[in-house]
Design an enzyme around this catalytic site. Structure first.
Site, short mmCIF file in Angstrom:
data_model
loop_
_atom_site.label_atom_id
_atom_site.label_comp_id
_atom_site.label_asym_id
_atom_site.label_seq_id
_atom_site.Cartn_x
_atom_site.Cartn_y
_atom_site.Cartn_z
CG ASP A 154 -1.75 1.22 1.40
OD1 ASP A 154 -2.48 1.52 0.44
OD2 ASP A 154 -1.67 1.92 2.42
CB SER A 155 0.12 4.75 -0.79
OG SER A 155 -1.11 4.79 -0.10
CE1 TYR A 182 3.06 6.12 -2.88
CE2 TYR A 182 2.28 4.35 -4.30
CZ TYR A 182 3.27 4.91 -3.51
OH TYR A 182 4.46 4.24 -3.37
N GLY A 183 -2.89 9.12 -3.66
CA GLY A 183 -4.20 9.42 -4.26
C GLY A 183 -4.29 10.71 -5.03
CB CYS A 236 -2.69 0.99 -2.47
SG CYS A 236 -2.87 2.73 -2.86
CG ASN A 237 -9.09 0.88 -3.05
OD1 ASN A 237 -10.05 0.29 -3.49
ND2 ASN A 237 -8.67 0.72 -1.80
CB THR A 238 -4.41 5.20 -5.35
OG1 THR A 238 -5.40 5.82 -4.52
CG2 THR A 238 -3.86 6.21 -6.33
CD GLU A 279 -3.07 8.64 7.10
OE1 GLU A 279 -2.14 9.37 7.47
OE2 GLU A 279 -2.99 7.83 6.17
CB CYS A 333 -10.25 4.79 -0.27
SG CYS A 333 -8.83 5.54 0.57
CB THR A 334 -6.51 1.58 2.24
OG1 THR A 334 -6.06 2.93 2.03
CG2 THR A 334 -5.89 0.66 1.22
CG HIS A 335 -7.19 5.78 4.79
ND1 HIS A 335 -6.34 5.22 3.86
CD2 HIS A 335 -6.41 6.50 5.64
CE1 HIS A 335 -5.09 5.60 4.13
NE2 HIS A 335 -5.11 6.37 5.21
N1 DGL Z 1 -4.12 3.78 -0.02
C1 DGL Z 1 -4.80 4.80 -0.77
C2 DGL Z 1 -6.01 4.19 -1.47
O1 DGL Z 1 -6.51 3.12 -1.12
C3 DGL Z 1 -5.22 5.96 0.10
C4 DGL Z 1 -4.05 6.79 0.63
C5 DGL Z 1 -3.29 7.50 -0.48
O2 DGL Z 1 -3.84 8.43 -1.09
O3 DGL Z 1 -2.15 7.11 -0.72
O4 DGL Z 1 -6.51 4.75 -2.41
#
Ligand code: DGL
Length: 284
Positions: free
Chosen positions: A32-33, A64-65, A95-97, A171, A203-205
């Protein structure tokens, strides 16, 4: 491209991957990012309690988003190569991004099977008729979820919404805060106006916001948690390939990060719901 057409819930793999004899004791590589992918790790720990896991969080370069496709592809390649050197038996793009813009890059370079949260989330949303997708700006702009959902549910209508403020709010730990509730109402208004019946947390969060999002979207909207969907898909793939670790030894969890681990450890424990040990700093 996030996904290719699939006829079943478990993805198919290439000749190259099938030819490999992989040892079930090897770890699952998850990346993940930053911290967010720990929601996927948590779901994997619960669903697959005997599996060893090597997690990589690019904490020095998160988020990363809001970054470009080129930059994300470059970082993603470095991370996948790092985990492959650790001899993982399966790669999971948590990570979805990254999944939205660089899943193809990872599949091209990997000799082991690759799973990604977008494909898992899209498959889990397949019964929806009017599906909302929320994610980071890069994920939503890529249209990867819409394409992946159409592969599984060609007749569904898809409505997407970027929710850039959710990552910092999570966060910050503001999971039930009034500011987060107001922000969610604002972001979800256009989706709710379209009378969605399903909403993919892309998104992971966002799994940490599930209670609040459920409250704002109401009982008529089914929430699809792509972390849980990912764990289900991973379990199915490991069983199908004879790669599941039968146990009974306690699993080993290693966490690789690119910045000093203090913040990763404090926030990460909230994401993981347990103490975080074996954290290693990697320079890239
Ligand atoms: N992990 C990213 C996602 O799932 C979210 C955090 C980021 O923007 O890096 O899209």
């Amino acid at each position: 491209m996030a996904s290719t057409a699939h006829s079943s819930l478990t993805p198919t793999f290439s000749q190259k991957e099938r030819a490999q004899t992989l040892d079930p004791n090897r770890s699952i590589g998850v990346f993940d990012s930053g911290i967010g992918g720990l929601t996927v790790v948590r779901a994997l720990m619960e669903r697959l309690p005997f599996e060893n896991i090597a997690y990589f969080g690019d904490t020095a370069r998160v988020p990363y988003g809001v970054k470009s496709v080129e930059t994300i592809s470059h970082f993603t390649t470095q991370i996948a190569e790092f985990l492959l050197e650790k001899d993982v038996k399966l790669l999971i793009i948590a990570c979805n991004t990254m999944a939205a813009v660089a899943a193809g890059v990872v599949r091209d370079l990997s000799p082991v099977p690759v799973l990604d949260v977008i494909d898992a989330g899209a498959a889990a949303a397949k019964d929806g008729k009017r599906i909302g997708v929320i994610g980071t700006p890069t994920t939503i702009n890529s249209n990867a979820y819409a394409r992946a959902i159409h592969d599984h549910a060609p007749d569904s209508r898809i409505y997407s919404q970027a929710c850039a403020l959710f990552v910092p709010l999570v966060e910050e730990g503001w999971l039930e805060h009034e500011v987060t509730r107001l922000t969610a109402r604002e972001y979800l208004r256009p989706l709710l106006a379209e009378k969605i019946d399903t909403m993919v947390l892309g998104c992971t969060h966002y799994p940490l916001l599930k209670p609040l999002l459920h409250e704002v979207s109401g009982p008529g909207v089914k929430l699809v948690d792509s972390a849980e969907a990912m764990a289900e898909q991973a379990a199915a793939v490991l069983n199908e390939k004879g790669l599941a670790n039968p146990g009974p030894h306690p699993p080993r969890y290693d966490f690789y990060v690119t910045d000093v681990p203090l913040r990763f450890q404090t926030i990460g424990e909230r994401f993981l719901g347990r103490t975080l040990t074996n954290v290693h700093v990697v320079k890239m």
